[in-house]
Design a protein around this motif. Structure first.
Motif, short mmCIF file in Angstrom:
data_model
loop_
_atom_site.label_atom_id
_atom_site.label_comp_id
_atom_site.label_asym_id
_atom_site.label_seq_id
_atom_site.Cartn_x
_atom_site.Cartn_y
_atom_site.Cartn_z
N ALA A 408 0.42 8.26 42.44
CA ALA A 408 -0.52 7.81 43.46
C ALA A 408 -1.57 8.89 43.67
O ALA A 408 -1.32 10.07 43.49
N GLY A 409 -2.75 8.46 44.03
CA GLY A 409 -3.82 9.43 44.28
C GLY A 409 -3.45 10.37 45.41
O GLY A 409 -2.92 9.96 46.44
N TRP A 410 -3.79 11.67 45.21
CA TRP A 410 -3.44 12.65 46.24
C TRP A 410 -4.23 12.42 47.52
O TRP A 410 -3.74 12.71 48.61
N ILE A 411 -5.43 11.90 47.41
CA ILE A 411 -6.21 11.61 48.62
C ILE A 411 -5.53 10.54 49.44
O ILE A 411 -5.35 10.66 50.66
N ARG A 412 -5.11 9.47 48.75
CA ARG A 412 -4.39 8.39 49.43
C ARG A 412 -3.12 8.92 50.06
O ARG A 412 -2.79 8.61 51.21
N GLY A 413 -2.37 9.75 49.31
CA GLY A 413 -1.14 10.32 49.85
C GLY A 413 -1.40 11.18 51.07
O GLY A 413 -0.65 11.15 52.06
N GLY A 458 3.26 4.89 50.59
CA GLY A 458 4.33 4.27 49.82
C GLY A 458 4.37 4.65 48.35
O GLY A 458 5.42 5.03 47.83
N PRO A 459 3.22 4.60 47.64
CA PRO A 459 3.23 4.98 46.22
C PRO A 459 3.69 6.42 45.99
O PRO A 459 4.35 6.72 45.00
N LEU A 460 3.33 7.32 46.92
CA LEU A 460 3.74 8.71 46.79
C LEU A 460 5.25 8.85 47.00
O LEU A 460 5.93 9.61 46.31
N LEU A 461 5.77 8.05 47.97
CA LEU A 461 7.21 8.08 48.24
C LEU A 461 8.00 7.44 47.11
O LEU A 461 9.16 7.80 46.88
N ALA A 462 7.37 6.47 46.44
CA ALA A 462 8.10 5.72 45.42
C ALA A 462 8.68 6.64 44.36
O ALA A 462 9.84 6.45 43.93
N GLY A 463 7.92 7.63 43.93
CA GLY A 463 8.40 8.51 42.87
C GLY A 463 9.70 9.18 43.24
O GLY A 463 10.67 9.17 42.47
N GLY A 464 9.77 9.78 44.45
CA GLY A 464 10.97 10.50 44.84
C GLY A 464 12.11 9.59 45.24
O GLY A 464 13.26 9.77 44.81
N VAL A 465 11.82 8.58 46.08
CA VAL A 465 12.88 7.71 46.60
C VAL A 465 13.52 6.89 45.49
O VAL A 465 14.75 6.75 45.43
N GLY A 496 5.15 0.59 45.37
CA GLY A 496 4.97 0.86 46.80
C GLY A 496 4.53 -0.37 47.56
O GLY A 496 5.04 -0.66 48.65
N ALA A 497 3.60 -1.13 46.99
CA ALA A 497 3.11 -2.34 47.67
C ALA A 497 4.19 -3.41 47.76
O ALA A 497 4.34 -4.08 48.78
N THR A 498 4.96 -3.58 46.66
CA THR A 498 6.03 -4.57 46.66
C THR A 498 7.11 -4.20 47.67
O THR A 498 7.61 -5.04 48.43
N ALA A 788 13.82 -3.44 45.65
CA ALA A 788 14.28 -4.00 46.92
C ALA A 788 14.95 -2.93 47.78
O ALA A 788 14.73 -2.85 48.99
N LEU A 789 15.77 -2.08 47.15
CA LEU A 789 16.43 -1.01 47.90
C LEU A 789 15.42 0.02 48.40
O LEU A 789 15.58 0.59 49.49
N PHE A 790 14.38 0.26 47.62
CA PHE A 790 13.32 1.17 48.05
C PHE A 790 12.66 0.63 49.33
O PHE A 790 12.50 1.35 50.32
#
Length: 859
Positions: A408-413, A458-465, A496-498, A788-790
């Motif tokens: 995810a873009g760092w600006i967005r994050g 969300g996209p930034l969290l997706a990687g770790g979670v 992240g969006a889903t 779904a768990l994310f």
């Protein structure tokens, strides 16, 4: 026109991929349209009922509406019978008749079964008058002719299997009496669910009002050519005493306003949940168009290469969104009418009768549904459309498909983290507030900011979670599990969006679960600490219905009881020593109430408040007006004489039970309020003789066996009843949130389905080098599970944060115990895995059926 044809061609070419987004729009619009049709139909039903049952002019006691009772007495306010002749001779009046109307009755059959509605509609007892023929007709038998006859409405007769000759017992504050059914009357308009019984006039006066010669209102019919308004003016000028006068229109408007306030609350609550579904649907639509644009990169590049401008490409995508919104909205409006009919059938099943003959579809309903569906869809597609317009002509020379968004873009994050941090700070400020009213604004701000922040980050969290979830769930599945993990991680923005779509619904579920569980735990702790009574007696419907004297007498005769405490609410205007008046409801109780409810005092002794001409006040009131023990307070009883009472105790308002209550002895109230205007008991308490609790409990239940409108509860029953009430409310809310969760599930399905199409060549290559169909399907299912768990993990975590903050704020109002409902949280989290499995069934099946060679040959 060329642009429109291109958009239409693209829409039809990808109609299968658009289908689930259209279903999401359909469901959301259907919920809005169904809500509007349902509430409009209920309004129509009540409007017809009020319009047909109202007399030209109705005369009621001054300041009272038709059938309104003296507060807490269970007795309607009355008029002298002489008023009928007086009103009938007024200029412009063709005739007048007296009517008796009461809603403080219970009707039971020969087996002691309550004939009242289970939907909350009232039981109405009245005398049979000429005016009733406007809304009722006798379907069988005849009108009541004496004290042993009663007529019942046809809906109640059908529901309970009543027939002519059956015996009914009517329980009123004036006593019990029995009569046999002489007739059954059918409504000419829809009966919303009330139970209606009719008696002859003399019986209705004697049994419902206590004596003959009284009516609750007088119904006046206007002469031909005389308007209702003119007749009302003539009555106002001619009648010696002041009365409340209402024309038929005013009476109907008054009834409509009373019912309308309830319907408005229900309508806006349901529309709120529809709004949540729309919000979730936005994520689905954004994902759909983002993936379609990515898959058509080469096509869009060719369009740009042959001369299409950025604005034309942008408009082309938005036109597709417009078509999607139009199709989904039109179908949604139609489905909304069907949903409204279904809701009407459901309400009929629980006791509120609504006829499809009154089905009301206003022109505003389809307009609102279409506007919402189209606008939301087009707005959701705006970002993907702008992204499409930025595709360069050189994209036609590359392989189709946009480069994968690996991170995810760092600006967005950064923006997401700032919003989330700001929201968390607002939630923290809310928990530190001194007043709930002040903290609620920060709580709302915190909820909004953290929700938006989680969506953005969300996209930034997706990687770790996703990696953490995969390590715990997917690694056991070997290479297939690792491929599923990588598929979920290859496009964090999409994941992240889903996940965010599912997150919203589950966050609300978690928040409400925490608040509900904390309410039950706090109330239970307060009851254990404060309630000393063994038994509590109150209305079975928790509707505040007063306890009739004959039921009270039966209670007091029960064996094994040490004492029974009366508890009455009395309306009064109290004036503090500083001269400030306030309207309050005072509690008049037996002195034993000080044992039944342990109240801490900050000054004086509570027992002294039950002395002659004495009372207690709450600490909040005392602080507000500078009241101290020994001061005198002027009390103007609403239905009695003024009194001056001495403050003998000040109770602590730190407790949530009876918070702010002002106590006095019943004997004190009886000195200033006439017996006929003294309220009946709202609730009663009982204490068993030591060692005889079981026997006393059984005796109390037996003593009230003939009065099914009341219930006897020990402390365990009372706590369970509280849990059940809160549980039922939460279940209703969960049911309404289910729409948003269904839309979120469609989002998972759509994301996977489009992802399978996007990876067609990749899937073909994996199949070619040895991946079996079973492994392929498992990979897609596992990818769905981890997404779904994310979403569930984010939603449940966010919701518990909201719920905890809300509980800390509500602690100022007595919600002192925080309880996290771990069984519910765990169940929802595990259930999310099954949601993921379910969502992946169709996409996995379709992927497994792909022809390997055709898939490899796909560009």
């Amino acid at each position: 026109m060329t642009m429109f044809r291109t958009s239409l061609r693209n829409f039809l070419a990808h109609k299968g991929r658009m289908a689930l987004s259209a279903v999401a729009v359909l469901l959301s619009v259907a919920f809005v349209s169904g809500t509007l049709v349902f509430t409009d139909t209920m309004n129509t039903t009540f409007d017809k009922l009020f319009a047909t049952s109202s007399a030209d002019v109705t005369v009621s006691p001054e300041g009272a509406q038709e059938g309104e009772e003296l507060p807490g007495t269970g007795k309607p306010e009355t008029l002298p019978a002489s008023l009928v002749d007086e009103a009938g001779t007024v200029e412009g009046a063709a005739s007048a008749e007296g009517a008796v109307f009461s809603m403080s009755v219970t009707v039971v059959d020969s087996e002691n079964k309550n004939m009242g509605s289970t939907s909350g509609a009232p039981t109405i007892a009245a005398n049979w008058t000429e005016n009733e023929l406007k809304s009722m007709e006798i379907a069988s038998g005849h009108a009541p002719r004496g004290p042993t006859e009663v007529m019942v409405d046809a809906d109640t007769a059908d529901k309970h299997g009543l027939k002519l000759g059956d015996e009914l017992r009517t329980i009123a504050v004036t006593g019990d009496f029995t009569a046999k059914i002489s007739g059954i009357a059918a409504f000419k308009v829809t009966n919303p669910g009330a139970t209606v019984v009719y008696y002859d006039t003399a019986t209705a006066q004697r049994e419902l009002l206590g004596r003959e010669g009284l009516f609750t209102h007088v119904l006046v019919v206007a002469d031909a050519g005389v308007s209702d308004e003119a007749l009302k003016q003539n009555l106002a000028a001619a009648l010696e005493q002041p009365y409340t006068l209402q024309t038929a229109k005013e009476a109907a408007d008054s009834g409509r306003e009373e019912v309308g306030s309830f319907l408005d609350v229900m309508k806006y609550a349901m529309l709120g949940f529809a709004g949540i579904a729309f919000l979730v649907g936005i994520f689905l639509i954004v994902n759909t168009f983002s993936m379609l644009v990515a898959q058509r990169t080469r096509e869009i590049g060719l369009m740009r290469a042959i001369g299409s401008s950025r604005e034309q490409v942008n408009r082309s995508v938005l036109l597709e969104a417009l078509l999607l919104g139009l199709v989904g909205s039109v179908a949604g409006v139609a489905a909304g009418v069907g949903l409204a009919v279904g809701l009407m059938k459901m309400m009929t099943a629980v006791g509120m009768n609504l006829s499809t003959d009154d089905l009301t579809v206003k022109w505003t309903t389809p307009v609102v549904g279409l506007a919402l569906g189209i606008v939301v869809t087009v707005l959701a597609a705006y970002v993907p459309a702008r992204r499409a317009s930025k595709v360069s002509p050189m994209a036609a020379l590359r392989d189709s498909g946009m480069p994968a968004d690996g991170r995810a873009g760092w600006i967005r994050g950064g923006i997401g983290l700032v919003l989330t941090g700001g929201g968390a700070a607002a939630l923290l400020v809310a928990t530190q507030a001194d007043k709930a009213s002040e903290g609620s604004m920060f709580l709302g701000l915190g909820v909004v900011l953290t929700l938006v922040g989680f969506v953005v980050v969300g996209p930034l969290l997706a990687g770790g979670v996703v990696r953490v979830i995969s390590a715990l769930v997917l690694r056991m599945f070997g290479p297939v599990g690792r491929m599923a993990e990588r598929n979920a991680l290859r496009n964090p923005r999409r994941t992240g969006a889903t996940g965010a779509a599912l997150m919203i619904g589950l966050a609300l579920v978690a928040c409400l679960s925490v608040v509900g569980s904390s309410m039950v735990a706090s109330a239970t702790e307060e009851l254990d600490k404060s309630v000393g009574a063994d038994f509590i007696v109150q209305s079975a419907g928790n509707d505040g219905r007063p306890i009739v004297p004959q039921a009270q007498e039966a209670l007091e005769k029960a064996r094994g009881i040490e004492h029974v405490t009366e508890y009455k609410g009395i309306e009064a205007k109290i004036t503090a020593p500083n001269g400030t008046p306030e309207d309050e409801q005072l509690v008049a109780a037996d002195p034993t109430y000080a044992q039944d409810l342990r109240r801490e005092t900050v000054a004086g002794e509570l027992s002294a408040a039950y002395g002659k001409d004495a009372m207690s006040v709450g600490s909040d009131y005392a602080d507000r007006h500078g009241v101290k023990v020994g001061d005198t307070i002027k009390v103007d009883f609403t239905n009695g004489r003024p009194a001056e009472l001495k403050v003998a105790a000040i109770t602590s308002d730190a407790s949530n039970v009876d918070k702010g209550a002002m106590y006095m002895n019943i004997t004190t109230a009886e000195r200033y309020v006439p017996a006929e205007k003294m309220p009946e008991n709202m609730i009663m308490f009982a204490k068993a003789v030591d060692g005889q609790e079981k026997e006393a409990y059984a005796a109390l239940k037996k003593s009230l066996a003939e009065y099914p409108q009341y219930k006897v509860q020990n402390q365990t029953d009372f706590k369970q009843d509280l849990r059940d009430q809160i549980g039922q409310l939460l279940n209703i809310v969960y049911g309404l949130l289910a729409l948003a969760i269904i839309v979120a599930i469609l989002g998972v399905v759509n994301t996977l389905a489009l992802s399978v199409v996007e990876r067609t060549r990749e899937i073909g290559l994996m199949r070619a080098i040895g991946l079996s169909r079973r492994q392929l399907r498992r990979m897609i299912r596992l990818e769905s599970v981890v997404i779904a768990l994310f979403g569930a993990l984010l939603g449940l975590g966010l919701g518990m944060g909201w719920g905890t903050s809300a509980q800390q704020l509500l602690a100022l109002e007595g919600l002192n115990v925080l309880e996290i409902p771990w069984p519910t949280i765990i169940t929802v989290f595990v259930g999310s895995a099954f949601v993921g499995l379910f969502a992946a069934l169709v996409p996995a099946f379709r992927a497994g059926r792909m022809n390997v060679l055709n898939a490899i040959a796909t560009e």
